[in-house]
Each structure stands twice: as C-alpha cells, then as structure tokens.
Scaffold this motif. Sequence first.
Motif, short mmCIF file in Angstrom:
data_model
loop_
_atom_site.label_atom_id
_atom_site.label_comp_id
_atom_site.label_asym_id
_atom_site.label_seq_id
_atom_site.Cartn_x
_atom_site.Cartn_y
_atom_site.Cartn_z
N PRO A 68 0.84 -1.20 0.00
CA PRO A 68 0.00 0.00 0.00
C PRO A 68 0.88 1.25 0.00
O PRO A 68 1.88 1.30 0.73
CB PRO A 68 -0.78 -0.11 1.31
CG PRO A 68 -0.59 -1.49 1.82
CD PRO A 68 0.70 -1.99 1.23
N ASN A 110 -3.01 4.39 -2.74
CA ASN A 110 -4.03 3.73 -1.90
C ASN A 110 -4.56 4.65 -0.82
O ASN A 110 -5.38 4.24 0.01
CB ASN A 110 -3.43 2.47 -1.28
CG ASN A 110 -2.87 1.56 -2.35
OD1 ASN A 110 -1.65 1.48 -2.52
ND2 ASN A 110 -3.74 0.93 -3.11
N ALA A 164 -5.47 2.18 4.11
CA ALA A 164 -4.62 1.61 3.06
C ALA A 164 -4.07 0.24 3.47
O ALA A 164 -3.96 -0.66 2.63
CB ALA A 164 -3.47 2.58 2.73
#
Length: 128
Positions: free
Chosen positions: A76, A98, A118
């Motif tokens: 992420p 993200n 995320a």
Amino acid sequence: MKRIAVVEDNPDNRLLVQLLLEPAYEVVEFESGSAALDGIPGANPDLVLLDISLPEMDGTEVLHRLRDDPATARLPVVALTAHAMAGDREKYLALGFNGYVAKPIVEEADLFAAIEQALANPPTPQDK
Ligand code: MN
C-alpha cells in the motif's frame, strides 16, 4: 508493530511524520525516490508514505516503479502531498495511490485514518 517507510525530502517534514507515527508504527526513512527504491525491498515495510514533490524522481514515478517490481507491487502506498487543491485526492487515487494525506498535516487523525485504510485495502493486481 507495522513498519512504515516514509519517503520525504524535507527534513522538518520527515521529523514531524516520524514523531507522529513512532508511538504506533516502526518508521524507516528515505530522503529520495532512488534511495527508497533501493532500500524498500530490504526494509520490507507494510506501507509506504510517499511525498509527491521529490527531487529528480517524483512520487508518482516512485509509485510506478514500486508497482512494476513484483517484490513491492502489493505494498500500500499513501501519497503525502502539498498538492491539496480540489480534485487532487481523486487524481492521486486514480494514479494508483491507496490513500492521500495533504500537507501540512493538521489533523493527526487524518494521517492515521489514511494509513489504516490503506493497510486494510492493499493494491490488487488491477492497480497499476
Ligand atoms: Mn518534498
């Protein structure tokens, strides 16, 4: 404890983010995109907090290179940026980030919320 890689060229911002994050996360820091790309695979973070405005290679390029490397493709990545105009959040999410956190960080809770969201929603193979 989750480990977060912070990529930020401004030392004051790096220190601020470190102070905010360290009670809750382990922090590893990189001051350039190339240093991050070299160091992140070995540092094995759970998430990358990535400044957009970096010298030589901006955060969007760093994101694409992380995604192109199978070792880091599923990490992420949260954009950390002073580009905080209307529509910028959507723009960076559309680029494949993200999450999105605007600088200056006014609400610590916004930073933690973006990170936790995320971490819970890592990129899929469709994200490029
Ligand atoms: Mn910067």
